[in-house]
Design a protein around this motif. Structure first.
Motif, mmCIF file in Angstrom:
data_model
loop_
_atom_site.group_PDB
_atom_site.id
_atom_site.type_symbol
_atom_site.label_atom_id
_atom_site.label_comp_id
_atom_site.label_asym_id
_atom_site.label_seq_id
_atom_site.Cartn_x
_atom_site.Cartn_y
_atom_site.Cartn_z
ATOM 1 N N ILE A 94 -10.689 -34.999 10.245
ATOM 2 C CA ILE A 94 -12.081 -34.571 10.667
ATOM 3 C C ILE A 94 -12.580 -33.913 9.265
ATOM 4 C CG2 ILE A 94 -13.889 -33.822 11.902
ATOM 5 C CD1 ILE A 94 -12.407 -36.495 13.136
ATOM 6 N N LEU A 95 -11.968 -32.576 8.967
ATOM 7 C CA LEU A 95 -12.274 -31.888 8.113
ATOM 8 C C LEU A 95 -12.074 -32.329 6.570
ATOM 9 C CD1 LEU A 95 -11.326 -28.462 9.526
ATOM 10 C CD2 LEU A 95 -13.605 -29.372 9.796
ATOM 11 N N GLY A 96 -11.253 -33.230 6.637
ATOM 12 C CA GLY A 96 -10.739 -33.935 5.365
ATOM 13 C C GLY A 96 -11.894 -34.638 4.882
ATOM 14 N N GLU A 97 -12.679 -35.343 5.873
ATOM 15 C CA GLU A 97 -13.938 -36.344 5.618
ATOM 16 C C GLU A 97 -14.996 -35.184 5.440
ATOM 17 O OE1 GLU A 97 -16.569 -39.076 4.851
ATOM 18 O OE2 GLU A 97 -14.424 -39.242 5.025
ATOM 19 N N GLY A 98 -14.919 -34.032 5.497
ATOM 20 C CA GLY A 98 -15.926 -33.239 5.374
ATOM 21 C C GLY A 98 -17.135 -32.976 6.522
ATOM 22 N N ILE A 99 -16.516 -33.495 7.759
ATOM 23 C CA ILE A 99 -17.490 -33.611 8.656
ATOM 24 C C ILE A 99 -17.556 -32.222 9.465
ATOM 25 C CG2 ILE A 99 -17.619 -34.547 11.124
ATOM 26 C CD1 ILE A 99 -16.253 -37.242 10.225
ATOM 27 N N SER A 100 -18.934 -31.808 9.771
ATOM 28 C CA SER A 100 -19.167 -30.690 10.368
ATOM 29 C C SER A 100 -19.651 -30.853 11.990
ATOM 30 C CB SER A 100 -19.987 -29.673 9.612
ATOM 31 O OG SER A 100 -20.459 -28.689 10.623
ATOM 32 N N THR A 101 -20.777 -31.758 11.966
ATOM 33 C CA THR A 101 -21.426 -32.111 13.295
ATOM 34 C C THR A 101 -20.617 -33.259 13.700
ATOM 35 O OG1 THR A 101 -23.484 -31.120 12.715
ATOM 36 C CG2 THR A 101 -23.547 -32.958 14.409
ATOM 37 N N LEU A 102 -19.985 -33.315 14.993
ATOM 38 C CA LEU A 102 -19.624 -34.503 15.361
ATOM 39 C C LEU A 102 -19.869 -34.792 17.082
ATOM 40 C CD1 LEU A 102 -17.151 -36.611 14.785
ATOM 41 C CD2 LEU A 102 -15.176 -35.098 15.896
ATOM 42 N N LEU A 103 -20.080 -36.201 17.123
ATOM 43 C CA LEU A 103 -20.481 -36.547 18.574
ATOM 44 C C LEU A 103 -19.317 -37.590 18.828
ATOM 45 C CD1 LEU A 103 -22.401 -37.152 21.030
ATOM 46 C CD2 LEU A 103 -23.473 -38.807 19.215
ATOM 47 N N ALA A 104 -18.640 -37.581 20.227
ATOM 48 C CA ALA A 104 -18.090 -38.455 20.638
ATOM 49 C C ALA A 104 -18.517 -39.094 22.047
ATOM 50 C CB ALA A 104 -16.495 -37.997 20.580
#
Length: 308
Positions: A94-104
């Motif tokens: 997740i952080l490797g993609e640079g994602i901060s906001t995440l919805l599941a």
């Protein structure tokens, strides 16, 4: 066990749902996968800037998606890296993609999670109802599609089991023995009354489902099942009639529901039509079949091979 065709079909549906999630929520990256053996295997990714999400497998109770699988409800975080309510087993992805906001969001079929859909953004932001609502709708649409596919497979299995001929009952040249549709003059195999009614109810139910489905692959599968059902059931003591009558899809829908005793009001509710529209379709079908009552129309439609 899923067939290769079913696996490909579901993969296509998942890819479509992931793209639709991105389109409707405006998350720059979206991804998803089906749950198998307690793990969600991420197989569809849209909009990613790196390959960090490749090979992501989410376990129950691990990470944001794992909480969603366990709790069977959606979750979101505006700052994934600092979130304390989840484990951080998948930070590399997740952080490797640079994602901060995440919805599941879970894809729920029959009370259990069959898949996960994610939306992610590189900037931190609160996820409100404006974003949540379309995400739920996309997940619900995918769940509906999976339910329909499950029902088609179940009906096919029931149909094959109920109508399988005894050894030697049909020669190898018989169209029915090879899975083909019966001709109007071909006699039906002897089916117990209960099996005939099950086939007729299945046919009406599938017509109702098909009326609400837009996916061409699913509609084609449903049409195939409907044709088999229409060819396999009938009154054995009544000679089949050769007919040039052609009913429209909606006339067939309405008549199929009427055939199992549904009232105009019930048919209208099942097919999302006005009651007056149902009456109009019934009248049109009766006129084409030269029948004075709905019962007579159903009888003639069955003799003509238009209904099971």
């Amino acid at each position: 066990m899923l067939t290769p065709d079913r696996i490909d079909s579901e993969a296509s549906a998942l890819t479509g749902a992931v793209r639709e999630l991105a389109r409707r929520t405006h998350f720059p990256v979206s991804f998803g996968g089906f749950v198998d053996g307690g793990n969600a295997h991420i197989s569809a990714i849209h909009g990613s800037r790196t390959r960090s999400l490749d090979g992501l497998n989410v376990r129950v109770m691990r990470g944001l998606g794992g909480r969603v699988m366990a709790e069977i409800r959606p979750r979101a975080t505006p700052d994934y890296g600092a979130a304390r309510h989840i484990t951080h087993d998948y930070d590399r992805h997740i952080l490797g993609e640079g994602i901060s906001t995440l919805l599941a969001v879970p894809v729920i079929v029959g009370g259990r999670v069959r898949g996960l859909l994610y939306g992610g953004a590189w900037a931190s932001a609160n996820v409100g109802e404006v974003v949540m609502k379309p995400a739920f709708q996309v997940a619900d649409a995918l769940a509906t599609e999976l339910r329909v596919r499950d029902e088609v497979e179940r009906r096919l299995a029931t149909l094959d089991g109920a109508t399988a001929p005894a050894s030697g009952a049909l020669g190898p040249a018989s169209p029915r023995a090879q899975g083909g549709a019966a001709t109007p003059t071909e006699p039906h195999p002897s089916l117990p009354a209960a099996h005939r009614e099950e086939l007729r109810e299945s046919y009406a139910e599938l017509r109702t489902i098909a009326a609400a489905i837009t996916d061409p692959d699913v509609r084609a599968r449903l049409a195939h099942v409907e044709q088999r059902l229409a060819a396999l059931s009938g009154d054995d003591d009544t000679a089949q009639l050769t007919s040039s009558v052609s009913l429209s899809p909606r006339e067939t829908d309405v008549l199929a529901c009427a055939a199992i005793g549904a009232t105009n009001a019930q048919i209208a509710a099942q097919l999302s039509l006005r009651e007056g529209t149902v009456k109009a379709y019934l009248s049109s079908a009766m006129a084409k079949l030269d029948a004075s009552t709905r019962h007579a129309a159903v009888t003639k439609a069955r003799r003509s091979g238009l209904l099971p």
